[in-house]
Scaffold this motif. Structure first.
Motif, PDB file in Angstrom:
ATOM      1  N   ARG A 156       0.839  -1.203   0.000  1.00  0.00           N
ATOM      2  CA  ARG A 156       0.000   0.000   0.000  1.00  0.00           C
ATOM      3  C   ARG A 156       0.872   1.250   0.000  1.00  0.00           C
ATOM      4  NH1 ARG A 156      -5.097   1.264   2.208  1.00  0.00           N
ATOM      5  NH2 ARG A 156      -5.516   3.453   1.779  1.00  0.00           N
ATOM      6  N   GLN A 157       1.956   1.233   0.757  1.00  0.00           N
ATOM      7  CA  GLN A 157       2.843   2.390   0.817  1.00  0.00           C
ATOM      8  C   GLN A 157       3.501   2.649  -0.528  1.00  0.00           C
ATOM      9  OE1 GLN A 157       6.226   1.918   3.413  1.00  0.00           O
ATOM     10  NE2 GLN A 157       6.334   4.111   3.846  1.00  0.00           N
ATOM     11  N   VAL A 158       3.929   1.589  -1.205  1.00  0.00           N
ATOM     12  CA  VAL A 158       4.552   1.750  -2.525  1.00  0.00           C
ATOM     13  C   VAL A 158       3.564   2.341  -3.520  1.00  0.00           C
ATOM     14  CG1 VAL A 158       5.486   0.468  -4.487  1.00  0.00           C
ATOM     15  CG2 VAL A 158       6.297  -0.029  -2.187  1.00  0.00           C
ATOM     16  N   GLY A 159       2.309   1.873  -3.468  1.00  0.00           N
ATOM     17  CA  GLY A 159       1.301   2.420  -4.370  1.00  0.00           C
ATOM     18  C   GLY A 159       1.052   3.904  -4.140  1.00  0.00           C
ATOM     19  N   GLU A 160       0.986   4.302  -2.873  1.00  0.00           N
ATOM     20  CA  GLU A 160       0.764   5.720  -2.589  1.00  0.00           C
ATOM     21  C   GLU A 160       1.974   6.572  -2.976  1.00  0.00           C
ATOM     22  OE1 GLU A 160      -0.346   6.092   1.466  1.00  0.00           O
ATOM     23  OE2 GLU A 160      -2.338   5.169   1.189  1.00  0.00           O
ATOM     24  N   LEU A 161       3.179   6.036  -2.806  1.00  0.00           N
ATOM     25  CA  LEU A 161       4.369   6.774  -3.221  1.00  0.00           C
ATOM     26  C   LEU A 161       4.429   6.928  -4.740  1.00  0.00           C
ATOM     27  CD1 LEU A 161       7.083   5.306  -0.826  1.00  0.00           C
ATOM     28  CD2 LEU A 161       6.064   7.584  -0.750  1.00  0.00           C
TER      29      LEU A 161
END
Length: 336
Positions: A156-161
């Protein structure tokens, strides 16, 4: 052990730390509380555990240290002082942690024994961690579920970044179209392409990460994320247990007259509520027991009586028809 044991929630909120004990590269998770501790160790092939209460600490300390006589609290305080730094990965130096020395006595799938040697009041103090294989439930609780949750959080963090980088590129492009220029050429970056970045990461960065995995890499950032995930899981479990706790419920508002459910026969209900060893047939008596169920011929008799009433001739004095005496009274009225 319930009073002096270590709860599962306390151990679950601890993070895995890479340690070296007696020449063995391990991941360790420990929780020392009051006069009890629980320990998990893993070499990424097997997982071992040990839980020790107050009585076991007293017995083992006297077994391994016959020259020492001290209360269990003194033994436990010294054990925490010399073992906790190494089990949390803070004292990797063999000369640190009050000169505590760890040595491996046995390491197999069925057993892991590690000896600790230190000094207590000028006398050698020995302790042995005697770990047995952990159950599948423990492995899933402390490894599988938390690490799956960590991977989902990181994804999820990679997608938001990636979304944020795309917005930054759009903003930079707007500045360029407005005539803005970079003051330093070295600050220039390429437009972020998620597909090409993923391919480069898999071909170049992934082999390096997998090579470092042999060293049980569990750095501080990953430990912090693991702790946050397990803390959230423990909080949800506590809320669910509090909501289902019978002590938190209100008073019983069910009616006092407990009726028998339709799906349960009357005999079943009586059999459940009767005292053990009481014969229900004798207790009810012949008259009451027979009244509980109609005789076989009762319904037939009722049917015959109804049928006879329907086929019988009308009575001589039906209530709906006028009687003979009112007719005579009408005849008397002719003389008026």
């Amino acid at each position: 052990m319930a009073s002096a044991g270590v709860s599962e929630a306390l151990l679950l909120e601890q993070s895995w730390a890479p340690v070296c004990l007696g020449g063995l590269q391990l991941l360790a998770k420990s929780c020392f509380k009051d006069t009890a501790y629980r320990l998990l160790l893993s070499d990424m092939q097997f997982v071992w555990e040990e839980e020790v209460n107050t009585a076991a600490i007293q017995e083992r300390a006297q077994e391994l240290n016959r020259r020492l006589r001290a209360p269990v609290s003194a033994f436990f305080t010294h054990l925490c002082k010399v073992a906790c730094p190494r089990l949390t990965g803070c004292g990797e130096d063999e000369d640190s942690a009050d000169s505590a020395e760890f040595s491996s006595l046995q390491c197999s799938q069925d057993r892991l024994d590690i000896r600790l040697k230190s000094e207590l009041a000028g006398v050698p103090f020995y302790w042995e961690f005697r770990c047995t294989p952990a159950s599948v439930a423990v492995v899933c609780s402390h490894f599988v579920r938390p690490l799956l949750a960590v991977s989902m959080v990181l994804q999820r963090q990679v997608g938001e970044l990636g979304t944020l980088l795309a917005r930054k590129d759009t903003e930079i492009q707007d500045y360029k179209e407005s005539g803005a220029e970079l003051s330093r050429a070295r600050l220039k970056t390429e437009v972020f392409d998620e597909q090409s970045y993923r391919e480069t990461f898999i071909t170049q960065v992934l082999p390096q990460v997998c090579a470092a995995q042999d060293g049980l890499g569990f750095d501080a950032d990953l430990q912090e994320l693991y702790t946050a995930v397990t803390a959230q899981s423990s909080s949800r479990k506590r809320k669910r247990s509090d909501s289902h706790d019978p002590g938190e419920r209100g008073p019983d508002r069910s009616p006092k007259n407990h009726s028998v459910p339709e799906s349960q026969p009357l005999g079943e209900s009586l059999r459940c509520s009767a005292a053990p060893g009481v014969d229900l047939g004798a207790a009810l008596g012949p008259k009451e027991s027979s009244s509980a169920r109609p005789e076989p011929g009762t319904r037939q008799v009722e049917f015959e009586s109804i049928q006879s009433q329907q086929t019988a001739p009308p009575s001589t004095a039906p209530s709906d028809r006028p009687s003979s005496r009112p007719r005579k009274k009408k005849a008397v009225g002719l003389f008026r």
